[in-house]
Design an enzyme around this catalytic site. Structure first.
Site, PDB file in Angstrom:
ATOM      1  N   LYS A 152       0.817  -1.218   0.000  1.00 51.53           N
ATOM      2  CA  LYS A 152       0.000   0.000   0.000  1.00 51.53           C
ATOM      3  C   LYS A 152       0.852   1.270   0.000  1.00 51.53           C
ATOM      4  O   LYS A 152       0.340   2.376  -0.145  1.00 51.53           O
ATOM      5  CB  LYS A 152      -0.894   0.020   1.263  1.00 51.53           C
ATOM      6  CG  LYS A 152      -2.136  -0.857   1.128  1.00 51.53           C
ATOM      7  CD  LYS A 152      -3.207  -0.495   2.153  1.00 51.53           C
ATOM      8  CE  LYS A 152      -2.997  -1.213   3.467  1.00 51.53           C
ATOM      9  NZ  LYS A 152      -3.911  -0.984   4.534  1.00 51.53           N
TER      10      LYS A 152
ATOM     11  N   LYS B 122     -12.383 -22.763   0.297  1.00 47.91           N
ATOM     12  CA  LYS B 122     -12.359 -23.324   1.645  1.00 47.91           C
ATOM     13  C   LYS B 122     -13.420 -22.633   2.505  1.00 47.91           C
ATOM     14  O   LYS B 122     -13.556 -21.415   2.462  1.00 47.91           O
ATOM     15  CB  LYS B 122     -10.970 -23.065   2.263  1.00 47.91           C
ATOM     16  CG  LYS B 122     -10.865 -23.356   3.746  1.00 47.91           C
ATOM     17  CD  LYS B 122      -9.562 -22.810   4.325  1.00 47.91           C
ATOM     18  CE  LYS B 122      -9.781 -21.855   5.489  1.00 47.91           C
ATOM     19  NZ  LYS B 122     -10.043 -22.408   6.781  1.00 47.91           N
TER      20      LYS B 122
ATOM     21  N   LYS C 175     -14.891 -18.187   7.735  1.00 48.87           N
ATOM     22  CA  LYS C 175     -15.733 -17.055   8.138  1.00 48.87           C
ATOM     23  C   LYS C 175     -15.356 -15.803   7.357  1.00 48.87           C
ATOM     24  O   LYS C 175     -16.185 -14.941   7.112  1.00 48.87           O
ATOM     25  CB  LYS C 175     -15.663 -16.807   9.646  1.00 48.87           C
ATOM     26  CG  LYS C 175     -14.293 -16.464  10.189  1.00 48.87           C
ATOM     27  CD  LYS C 175     -14.383 -16.166  11.678  1.00 48.87           C
ATOM     28  CE  LYS C 175     -13.020 -16.001  12.310  1.00 48.87           C
ATOM     29  NZ  LYS C 175     -12.191 -17.210  12.353  1.00 48.87           N
TER      30      LYS C 175
END
Ligand code: ADP
Ligand code: TRP
Length: 337
Positions: free
Chosen positions: A125, A206, A209
């Site tokens: 970044k 996969k 969450k």
């Protein structure tokens, strides 16, 4: 030394609601392994201070801690056999972390994966290398080493991403033993869970969450149905014979079906007799059947908070008795008997 004589320790970070992939890849194997140890030799804990590095809303951590504790108990963790506690209830761990830090070269922390990943992201970044990095993330491996060394653990079952942390733990233990030419710490081994157990999520990646592609572990039938119906499929008609190995519903079904039911689905797909709606229904039915007894227990603990807390406090009491004794011995070996 046989497994039953060994000290096995696992930690879970409360950073979200658990899903079916966690059950297959972490919860079930941890409980099964724990049951093979001698009573009092399996340590299972909820690493809430580790979670604080990434989640600052304490009420979220409390909620996830409650959920994880209820899930493990519902899935068969026996708190009389295993020492089951919340990390923050055992302050000896944090004292040991300070001690370990005195022997841990800063350079080892620079190389730790989680910190390096943040550095790489910042470099990409074009911002400062340490932007958004707190000391908890930076010294994460020393807290994990303390979790492990506090109980002189022999075996630490982990996923691939945690192997380096156990290696750092071994290195810290070795270097302290070396300084004093004494066996102060036991060097733990990691035991790696096989990749074969990786459950795909509703989009084929996969189940995780962070991808929002999960089948939640213990939600209502309606919520489970919504997740299962969202599993990706294509538009081929029912009659077209399909290779089950290419069908995502079948891949997920493998993680829970009996061999007979699995073959029934495979044959139906191959012969063009079962469509995507049918196979999803099979998955949903079998999933609900598999989890419903556990879900009832989960709901019991979630609604009996005092009982749940009493179990964790009992576990912390047992853990603290061992930790404080170990800490006295460790300090004696360093500062003199
Ligand atoms: P997530 O990817 O949802 O954030 P974590 O990285 O917190 O999950 O993993 C917690 C534990 O669950 C780890 O031991 C990991 O190996 C296991 N696990 C996570 N996702 C899966 C999956 N899809 N299949 C099997 N095991 C999994
Ligand atoms: N770092 C582990 C994870 O993110 C959780 C953890 C904390 C742990 N302390 C531990 C695992 C000690 C094993 C042993 O999943």
């Amino acid at each position: 030394m046989e497994l039953k004589d060994k000290i096995v320790l696992t930690g879970v970070k409360p950073t979200g609601t658990l899903h079916f992939g966690n059950y297959v890849g972490a919860i079930k194997p941890a409980i099964e392994l724990g049951n093979q140890t001698d009573e009092g030799k399996h340590f299972m804990f909820i690493a809430d201070y580790h979670a604080l590095n990434q989640e600052k809303d304490g009420s979220n951590i409390s909620q996830w801690t409650k959920e994880i504790a209820s899930v493990y108990l519902a899935c068969g963790l026996d708190p009389k056999h295993s020492v089951f506690y919340r990390q923050s209830d055992v302050p000896e761990i944090f004292e040991l972390q300070v001690l370990l830090s005195a022997y841990t070269p800063k350079g080892w922390m620079n190389k730790a994966h989680a910190y390096k990943a943040s550095v790489d992201k910042n470099n990409e970044k074009g911002v400062h290398v340490d932007d958004g990095v707190n000391m908890g993330l930076y010294t994460y491996p020393t807290l994990m080493a303390s979790d492990i060394l506090m109980f002189q653990s022999d075996i630490v079952p982990v996923g691939k991403d945690q192997v380096q942390h156990v290696e750092i733990t071994r290195d810290i233990a070795s270097s302290i033993n070396h300084v004093y030419e004494k066996e102060i710490f036991n060097k733990p081994e990691y035991s790696l869970k096989e990749d074969a157990a990786l459950v795909p999520g509703t989009d084929g990646r996969k189940m995780s969450k962070s991808y929002g592609n999960v089948i939640p572990l213990f939600k209502t039938d309606k919520e489970l149905k919504k997740a299962i119906m969202s599993i990706a499929t294509d538009s081929r008609p029912i009659e077209e014979p399909k290779d089950p190995e290419e069908i995502l519903v079948y891949e997920i079904y493998k993680a829970l079906a009996t061999p007979e039911r699995l073959e029934e689905m495979a044959a139906g797909l191959r012969e063009g007799k079962l469509g995507y709606g049918h196979v999803k229904k099979m998955l949903l039915e079998d999933y609900i059947e598999k989890i419903s007894a556990m879900r009832e227990k989960y709901e019991y603990y979630m609604t009996h908070e005092d009982e749940l807390e009493a179990i964790l406090q009992e576990g912390a009491k047992k853990a603290r008795a061992i930790a404080s004794k170990n800490l006295v011995e460790i300090k004696a070996k360093i500062f003199g008997e």
